[in-house]
Motif scaffolding. Structure first.
Motif, PDB file in Angstrom:
ATOM      1  N   LYS A 167      33.913  -2.081 -35.683  1.00 24.36           N
ATOM      2  CA  LYS A 167      32.650  -1.690 -35.042  1.00 24.36           C
ATOM      3  C   LYS A 167      31.740  -0.931 -36.011  1.00 24.36           C
ATOM      4  CE  LYS A 167      32.696  -0.483 -30.689  1.00 24.36           C
ATOM      5  NZ  LYS A 167      32.753   0.223 -29.390  1.00 24.36           N
ATOM      6  N   ASP A 168      32.327  -0.149 -36.899  1.00 20.43           N
ATOM      7  CA  ASP A 168      31.546   0.680 -37.822  1.00 20.43           C
ATOM      8  C   ASP A 168      31.390   0.049 -39.202  1.00 20.43           C
ATOM      9  OD1 ASP A 168      31.498   2.669 -35.812  1.00 20.43           O
ATOM     10  OD2 ASP A 168      33.482   3.349 -36.433  1.00 20.43           O
ATOM     11  N   ASN A 169      31.766  -1.216 -39.354  1.00 16.58           N
ATOM     12  CA  ASN A 169      31.784  -1.842 -40.682  1.00 16.58           C
ATOM     13  C   ASN A 169      30.792  -2.994 -40.852  1.00 16.58           C
ATOM     14  OD1 ASN A 169      33.903  -0.089 -41.237  1.00 16.58           O
ATOM     15  ND2 ASN A 169      35.450  -1.579 -40.662  1.00 16.58           N
ATOM     16  N   PHE A 170      29.683  -2.978 -40.153  1.00 22.63           N
ATOM     17  CA  PHE A 170      28.691  -4.051 -40.285  1.00 22.63           C
ATOM     18  C   PHE A 170      28.085  -4.017 -41.678  1.00 22.63           C
ATOM     19  CE2 PHE A 170      24.183  -5.458 -39.443  1.00 22.63           C
ATOM     20  CZ  PHE A 170      24.474  -6.810 -39.432  1.00 22.63           C
ATOM     21  N   LEU A 171      28.177  -5.135 -42.392  1.00 25.07           N
ATOM     22  CA  LEU A 171      27.711  -5.199 -43.779  1.00 25.07           C
ATOM     23  C   LEU A 171      26.263  -5.664 -43.906  1.00 25.07           C
ATOM     24  CD1 LEU A 171      30.896  -6.780 -45.383  1.00 25.07           C
ATOM     25  CD2 LEU A 171      30.224  -4.372 -45.320  1.00 25.07           C
ATOM     26  N   GLY A 172      25.633  -6.032 -42.794  1.00 28.46           N
ATOM     27  CA  GLY A 172      24.289  -6.595 -42.853  1.00 28.46           C
ATOM     28  C   GLY A 172      23.173  -5.599 -42.618  1.00 28.46           C
ATOM     29  N   GLY A 173      23.429  -4.331 -42.756  1.00 31.46           N
ATOM     30  CA  GLY A 173      22.393  -3.334 -42.514  1.00 31.46           C
ATOM     31  C   GLY A 173      22.822  -2.368 -41.436  1.00 31.46           C
ATOM     32  N   SER A 174      21.881  -1.918 -40.652  1.00 33.79           N
ATOM     33  CA  SER A 174      22.165  -0.949 -39.603  1.00 33.79           C
ATOM     34  C   SER A 174      22.552  -1.644 -38.304  1.00 33.79           C
ATOM     35  CB  SER A 174      20.933  -0.087 -39.329  1.00 33.79           C
ATOM     36  OG  SER A 174      20.584   0.639 -40.480  1.00 33.79           O
ATOM     37  N   SER A 175      23.468  -1.036 -37.589  1.00 34.20           N
ATOM     38  CA  SER A 175      23.816  -1.497 -36.247  1.00 34.20           C
ATOM     39  C   SER A 175      22.854  -0.832 -35.269  1.00 34.20           C
ATOM     40  CB  SER A 175      25.249  -1.088 -35.897  1.00 34.20           C
ATOM     41  OG  SER A 175      26.149  -1.676 -36.798  1.00 34.20           O
ATOM     42  N   LEU A 176      22.577  -1.526 -34.179  1.00 34.47           N
ATOM     43  CA  LEU A 176      21.708  -0.978 -33.139  1.00 34.47           C
ATOM     44  C   LEU A 176      22.546  -0.681 -31.905  1.00 34.47           C
ATOM     45  CD1 LEU A 176      18.840  -3.602 -33.452  1.00 34.47           C
ATOM     46  CD2 LEU A 176      18.885  -1.313 -34.457  1.00 34.47           C
ATOM     47  N   VAL A 177      22.445   0.530 -31.386  1.00 33.65           N
ATOM     48  CA  VAL A 177      23.125   0.886 -30.149  1.00 33.65           C
ATOM     49  C   VAL A 177      22.110   0.669 -29.025  1.00 33.65           C
ATOM     50  CG1 VAL A 177      24.295   2.694 -28.846  1.00 33.65           C
ATOM     51  CG2 VAL A 177      24.594   2.557 -31.335  1.00 33.65           C
ATOM     52  N   VAL A 178      22.440  -0.278 -28.141  1.00 32.09           N
ATOM     53  CA  VAL A 178      21.505  -0.656 -27.070  1.00 32.09           C
ATOM     54  C   VAL A 178      22.265  -0.815 -25.755  1.00 32.09           C
ATOM     55  CG1 VAL A 178      19.927  -1.853 -28.662  1.00 32.09           C
ATOM     56  CG2 VAL A 178      21.749  -3.136 -27.541  1.00 32.09           C
ATOM     57  N   SER A 179      21.510  -0.782 -24.668  1.00 29.24           N
ATOM     58  CA  SER A 179      22.110  -1.029 -23.359  1.00 29.24           C
ATOM     59  C   SER A 179      22.387  -2.524 -23.209  1.00 29.24           C
ATOM     60  CB  SER A 179      21.160  -0.578 -22.248  1.00 29.24           C
ATOM     61  OG  SER A 179      20.010  -1.411 -22.229  1.00 29.24           O
ATOM     62  N   LYS A 180      23.243  -2.870 -22.250  1.00 33.42           N
ATOM     63  CA  LYS A 180      23.505  -4.288 -21.959  1.00 33.42           C
ATOM     64  C   LYS A 180      22.213  -5.010 -21.620  1.00 33.42           C
ATOM     65  CE  LYS A 180      27.802  -3.975 -19.693  1.00 33.42           C
ATOM     66  NZ  LYS A 180      28.684  -4.351 -18.598  1.00 33.42           N
ATOM     67  N   LYS A 181      21.374  -4.357 -20.829  1.00 35.67           N
ATOM     68  CA  LYS A 181      20.100  -4.950 -20.406  1.00 35.67           C
ATOM     69  C   LYS A 181      19.226  -5.269 -21.626  1.00 35.67           C
ATOM     70  CE  LYS A 181      16.193  -3.980 -17.303  1.00 35.67           C
ATOM     71  NZ  LYS A 181      15.027  -4.060 -18.111  1.00 35.67           N
ATOM     72  N   THR A 182      19.124  -4.340 -22.548  1.00 33.61           N
ATOM     73  CA  THR A 182      18.325  -4.555 -23.756  1.00 33.61           C
ATOM     74  C   THR A 182      18.927  -5.664 -24.616  1.00 33.61           C
ATOM     75  OG1 THR A 182      17.576  -2.267 -23.735  1.00 33.61           O
ATOM     76  CG2 THR A 182      17.406  -3.439 -25.835  1.00 33.61           C
TER      77      THR A 182
END
Length: 160
Positions: free
Chosen positions: A124-139
């Motif tokens: 979950k914390d190892n995304f190599l493509g830049g920043s991860s986005l924390v979003v709601s299910k709806k978003t």
């Protein structure tokens, strides 16, 4: 050949690159066809044709490719914890020899505390493509819908 390409107007340059790319594609398909009788899936001419049509479409830069990857919680696979979206957009690739791929990593706010690791690796914390986005299910749903709307409806209407 590179020097000759520099002399061409941009539209002819793009066309020349496309012809060269498709020439290489056809060469590969011919090689594949000569060895397909040994392959358990490609022996079937119908399946072979599906694959070769896809190769021509992708290498001819006529097809947008969208991949959506869902990561589920290992103790209840009905619960989605992460969503990965990758997009190859051929409209921006006319003169590029190396494809550019847009990568998006979504972590769902509702399941952010759920971690894998007992049965499935937790990246979950190892995304190599830049920043991860924390979003709601709806978003997340709205984002996926907008990506599909843009690339599968609007671009298709434009001929891509």
């Amino acid at each position: 050949m590179v020097e000759a390409l520099k002399e061409l107007p941009e539209s002819q340059f793009i066309e020349a690159i496309g012809k060269a790319r498709m020439g290489e594609t056809e060469k590969y398909i011919k090689e594949l066809d000569s060895s397909r009788k040994k392959h358990p899936i490609l022996q079937d001419k119908g399946k072979f044709n599906i694959i070769t049509d896809a190769l021509r479409s992708v290498n001819g830069q006529k097809t947008t490719l969208i991949s959506i990857d869902l990561e589920a919680f290992e103790r209840n696979t009905e619960i989605v914890t992460e969503i990965g979206i990758s997009i190859y957009d051929p409209v921006k690739e006319a003169t590029s020899l190396v494809p550019s791929i847009i990568n998006i990593h979504l972590i769902l706010k509702e399941t952010i505390k759920l971690r894998n690791g007992a049965f499935v690796h937790d990246h979950k914390d190892n995304f190599l493509g830049g920043s991860s986005l924390v979003v709601s299910k709806k978003t997340a749903v709205e984002l996926i819908e907008s990506v599909l709307e843009f690339y599968c409806v609007q671009r298709k209407a434009q001929g891509y």
